[in-house]
Design a protein around this motif. Structure first.
Motif, PDB file in Angstrom:
ATOM      1  N   VAL A   5      18.218  10.147  -6.085  1.00  0.00           N
ATOM      2  CA  VAL A   5      19.050  11.226  -6.624  1.00  0.00           C
ATOM      3  C   VAL A   5      19.044  12.461  -5.722  1.00  0.00           C
ATOM      4  N   GLN A   6      18.079  12.548  -4.799  1.00  0.00           N
ATOM      5  CA  GLN A   6      18.056  13.574  -3.760  1.00  0.00           C
ATOM      6  C   GLN A   6      17.569  12.919  -2.475  1.00  0.00           C
ATOM      7  N   ASP A   7      18.070  13.383  -1.335  1.00  0.00           N
ATOM      8  CA  ASP A   7      17.567  12.853  -0.066  1.00  0.00           C
ATOM      9  C   ASP A   7      16.045  12.929  -0.061  1.00  0.00           C
ATOM     10  N   LYS A   8      15.414  11.859   0.384  1.00  0.00           N
ATOM     11  CA  LYS A   8      13.957  11.783   0.333  1.00  0.00           C
ATOM     12  C   LYS A   8      13.410  11.178   1.617  1.00  0.00           C
ATOM     13  N   VAL A   9      12.300  11.719   2.076  1.00  0.00           N
ATOM     14  CA  VAL A   9      11.565  11.117   3.180  1.00  0.00           C
ATOM     15  C   VAL A   9      10.460  10.255   2.567  1.00  0.00           C
ATOM     16  N   LEU A  10      10.561   8.964   2.789  1.00  0.00           N
ATOM     17  CA  LEU A  10       9.573   8.023   2.261  1.00  0.00           C
ATOM     18  C   LEU A  10       8.457   7.873   3.282  1.00  0.00           C
ATOM     19  N   ARG A  11       7.294   8.376   2.949  1.00  0.00           N
ATOM     20  CA  ARG A  11       6.142   8.304   3.849  1.00  0.00           C
ATOM     21  C   ARG A  11       5.309   7.075   3.529  1.00  0.00           C
TER      22      ARG A  11
ATOM     23  N   GLU B  98       7.757   7.043   8.585  1.00  0.00           N
ATOM     24  CA  GLU B  98       8.635   7.710   7.638  1.00  0.00           C
ATOM     25  C   GLU B  98      10.028   7.089   7.668  1.00  0.00           C
ATOM     26  N   TYR B  99      10.634   7.000   6.503  1.00  0.00           N
ATOM     27  CA  TYR B  99      11.992   6.494   6.379  1.00  0.00           C
ATOM     28  C   TYR B  99      12.807   7.489   5.568  1.00  0.00           C
ATOM     29  N   HIS B 100      14.049   7.675   5.972  1.00  0.00           N
ATOM     30  CA  HIS B 100      14.920   8.605   5.267  1.00  0.00           C
ATOM     31  C   HIS B 100      15.772   7.850   4.253  1.00  0.00           C
ATOM     32  N   LEU B 101      15.643   8.242   2.997  1.00  0.00           N
ATOM     33  CA  LEU B 101      16.434   7.649   1.926  1.00  0.00           C
ATOM     34  C   LEU B 101      17.540   8.623   1.550  1.00  0.00           C
ATOM     35  N   ARG B 102      18.759   8.142   1.555  1.00  0.00           N
ATOM     36  CA  ARG B 102      19.894   9.010   1.281  1.00  0.00           C
ATOM     37  C   ARG B 102      20.238   9.046  -0.200  1.00  0.00           C
ATOM     38  N   GLN B 103      20.658  10.207  -0.659  1.00  0.00           N
ATOM     39  CA  GLN B 103      21.125  10.337  -2.034  1.00  0.00           C
ATOM     40  C   GLN B 103      22.246   9.333  -2.296  1.00  0.00           C
TER      41      GLN B 103
ATOM     42  N   ASN C 286       0.810  -1.220   0.000  1.00  0.00           N
ATOM     43  CA  ASN C 286       0.000   0.000   0.000  1.00  0.00           C
ATOM     44  C   ASN C 286       0.843   1.269   0.000  1.00  0.00           C
ATOM     45  N   SER C 287       2.147   1.113   0.119  1.00  0.00           N
ATOM     46  CA  SER C 287       3.047   2.272   0.073  1.00  0.00           C
ATOM     47  C   SER C 287       3.839   2.332  -1.234  1.00  0.00           C
ATOM     48  N   PHE C 288       3.571   1.398  -2.133  1.00  0.00           N
ATOM     49  CA  PHE C 288       4.346   1.339  -3.375  1.00  0.00           C
ATOM     50  C   PHE C 288       4.244   2.611  -4.199  1.00  0.00           C
ATOM     51  N   ASP C 289       3.073   3.266  -4.191  1.00  0.00           N
ATOM     52  CA  ASP C 289       2.892   4.457  -5.027  1.00  0.00           C
ATOM     53  C   ASP C 289       3.868   5.570  -4.670  1.00  0.00           C
ATOM     54  N   ALA C 290       4.326   5.596  -3.410  1.00  0.00           N
ATOM     55  CA  ALA C 290       5.285   6.617  -2.998  1.00  0.00           C
ATOM     56  C   ALA C 290       6.601   6.488  -3.761  1.00  0.00           C
ATOM     57  N   VAL C 291       6.870   5.291  -4.266  1.00  0.00           N
ATOM     58  CA  VAL C 291       8.056   5.050  -5.085  1.00  0.00           C
ATOM     59  C   VAL C 291       7.707   5.122  -6.574  1.00  0.00           C
ATOM     60  N   LEU C 292       6.626   4.458  -6.959  1.00  0.00           N
ATOM     61  CA  LEU C 292       6.264   4.367  -8.375  1.00  0.00           C
ATOM     62  C   LEU C 292       5.964   5.722  -8.996  1.00  0.00           C
ATOM     63  N   ASN C 293       5.398   6.644  -8.213  1.00  0.00           N
ATOM     64  CA  ASN C 293       4.965   7.926  -8.769  1.00  0.00           C
ATOM     65  C   ASN C 293       5.979   9.060  -8.601  1.00  0.00           C
ATOM     66  N   ASP C 294       7.113   8.786  -7.978  1.00  0.00           N
ATOM     67  CA  ASP C 294       8.109   9.829  -7.730  1.00  0.00           C
ATOM     68  C   ASP C 294       9.129   9.868  -8.869  1.00  0.00           C
ATOM     69  N   THR C 295       9.087  10.944  -9.640  1.00  0.00           N
ATOM     70  CA  THR C 295      10.043  11.107 -10.740  1.00  0.00           C
ATOM     71  C   THR C 295      11.045  12.221 -10.463  1.00  0.00           C
ATOM     72  N   ILE C 296      11.004  12.784  -9.266  1.00  0.00           N
ATOM     73  CA  ILE C 296      11.897  13.889  -8.907  1.00  0.00           C
ATOM     74  C   ILE C 296      13.051  13.408  -8.034  1.00  0.00           C
TER      75      ILE C 296
ATOM     76  N   CYS D 133      13.923  -0.331  -3.678  1.00  0.00           N
ATOM     77  CA  CYS D 133      13.510  -1.436  -4.540  1.00  0.00           C
ATOM     78  C   CYS D 133      12.169  -2.010  -4.100  1.00  0.00           C
ATOM     79  N   LEU D 134      11.348  -2.379  -5.060  1.00  0.00           N
ATOM     80  CA  LEU D 134      10.129  -3.140  -4.811  1.00  0.00           C
ATOM     81  C   LEU D 134      10.348  -4.545  -5.355  1.00  0.00           C
ATOM     82  N   PHE D 135      10.011  -5.548  -4.552  1.00  0.00           N
ATOM     83  CA  PHE D 135      10.126  -6.935  -4.994  1.00  0.00           C
ATOM     84  C   PHE D 135       8.799  -7.631  -4.684  1.00  0.00           C
TER      85      PHE D 135
END
Length: 436
Positions: free
Chosen positions: A293-299, A305-310, A27-37, A315-317
């Motif tokens: 490609v930029q630091d991101k907070v994955l909600r 929330e998780y912090h993703l570092r540049q 249910n959180s996949f869209d936070a990755v699939l829809n982010d192009t920035i 990955c989704l599996f």
């Protein structure tokens, strides 16, 4: 490898000094699939293409290539491709049996049987060439067997030499000069070549891109058909239900206008559709990756929330979650042909975890910008192959007690899984066609 998990919403894997966050909450996949920035889809993919196909096409915009693909795999173009594919499947299936009467049993490995026939039918459909399809298939299987090592950069020694020679041989066989001969109409692959020319891709890279398209379009249908038929043969109740549905189709439609080759398009097949979907839930193991490609907070959907570092990756599996999640699919390791059917035989598409409906309950074709463009074409080919096979042939396992071979674990992340071994079958032409 170091793995850190938190309530199975995500896990962090350290591979060769790089951190990869594997997102497990569907249910959180869209936070990755829809982010192009903040997340980039192309960098890792380009690295894989360079290692595997020695391919670099910086002038190609992914959106433009996808747009071209969609034009050929939708609408009237899709209908023509499916009709051509279905015709080739039937013709090859029957021509392979032409020298053998109904009383003659033949033996083969089910994986080899499925892969060979569907590859040849696909090659005839997309390349419209018959003169070298057997040579191309043999060379393709050799290359495909080493592809995962190429992609991961782990290939060494003689295997590396074999893979390089096979890759070069396939490029020669698929070269545009050869493709331009022997066909009055422009093939799908010739059209792709012209697209590359328009995008100013140099000649050498055009040849390499043709091999990529050969692999992309032909690597999944054969293995998927193997697992589908393998599950049916090892689960008699599923085979019985499917053949019953086929008999009902022929009873409903006795007119000549609905030939077996398009019977499936004329009628609904809920049992067939559910069994195929269940097969792919078990065996489709796509990997969807992004580079941060930029630091991101994955909600997450639950508010975490998780912090993703540049420089790291996310990955989704879906094979692990949602497809093999026991909270979403009860007893997920068991093949249940009716898992995606309600009691009234309507499609079951509502699945839940912790009382919340799961948006992505199975993802054999990816999602979002990673959704397989050729999904409908592939589904049509697999269904027609299985339908025609069971219509024209008596098919059984050589050993009634045999089990499906284990999965080849090296194929995880590369589409439909392949078996480590094969299932021996015997088959013959039916004495009465269409008898189930």
């Amino acid at each position: 490898m170091h793995i850190k998990t938190t309530k199975m919403m995500s896990c962090q894997v350290r591979v060769a000094g790089n951190y990869v966050t594997v997102l497990l909450d569907a249910n959180s996949f869209d936070a990755v699939l829809n982010d192009t920035i903040f997340l980039d889809i192309s960098r890792h993919r380009n690295q894989i293409l360079k290692r595997t196909f020695n391919l670099q096409m910086p002038s190609i915009k992914p959106a433009e290539e996808r747009k071209w693909m969609e034009q050929h795999f939708q609408g009237l173009s899709l209908s023509k491709l499916c009709t051509s594919m279905n015709t080739h499947i039937q013709n090859l299936l029957l021509s392979d049996q032409k020298d053998f009467g109904p009383s003659v049993w033949r033996q083969d490995g089910l994986f080899s049987f499925c892969y060979s026939l569907l590859f040849r039918a696909g090659y005839l459909t997309l390349f419209e060439r018959r003169d070298n399809m057997t040579v191309v298939y043999k060379e393709f299987r050799k290359f495909d067997g080493l592809l995962t090592k190429l992609a991961r950069g782990t290939i060494r020694g003689e295997e590396s030499k074999t893979a390089n020679l096979s890759r070069e041989r396939l490029r020669e066989l698929l070269s545009p000069n050869l493709l331009s001969r022997g066909s009055e109409s422009e093939s799908w692959q010739q059209s792709y070549y012209r697209f590359l020319q328009k995008e100013e891709v140099d000649t050498e890279m055009q040849n390499r891109a043709l091999l990529l398209q050969l692999w992309t379009t032909q690597c999944n249908a054969g293995p998927a058909a193997f697992w589908f038929l393998g599950f049916l043969l090892t689960h008699p109740e599923a085979m019985k239900a499917l053949k019953s549905e086929f008999r009902n189709l022929t009873l409903q439609d006795t007119s000549l206008q609905h030939h077996p080759i398009n019977m499936l398009e004329a009628h609904s097949t809920p049992v067939f559709d559910s069994a195929l979907k269940e097969t792919l839930r078990h065996t489709a193991a796509v990997m969807i990756g992004r580079e941060v490609v930029q630091d991101k907070v994955l909600r997450m959907a639950n508010g975490q929330e998780y912090h993703l570092r540049q420089g790291d990756r996310v990955c989704l599996f879906p094979f692990v979650s949602p497809q093999m999640d026991p909270e979403i699919h009860q007893d997920p390791q068991t093949f249940k042909y009716d898992r995606f059917l309600n009691d009234d035989m309507t499609v079951k598409d509502k699945f839940y975890k912790d009382g919340i409906r799961v948006k992505y309950h199975t993802m054999p074709w990816g999602a979002g910008s990673n959704m397989c463009v050729g999904k409908e074409f592939a589904v049509s080919a697999i269904k027609q192959f299985v339908f025609l096979l069971l219509t024209y042939l008596d098919l059984e396992m050589c050993d009634p007690e045999a089990k499906l071979p284990p999965i080849n674990h090296s194929r995880y992340g590369f589409g439909v899984l392949q078996p480590d071994g094969d299932l021996q079958i015997r088959y013959r032409l039916k004495r009465t066609q269409h008898a189930m």
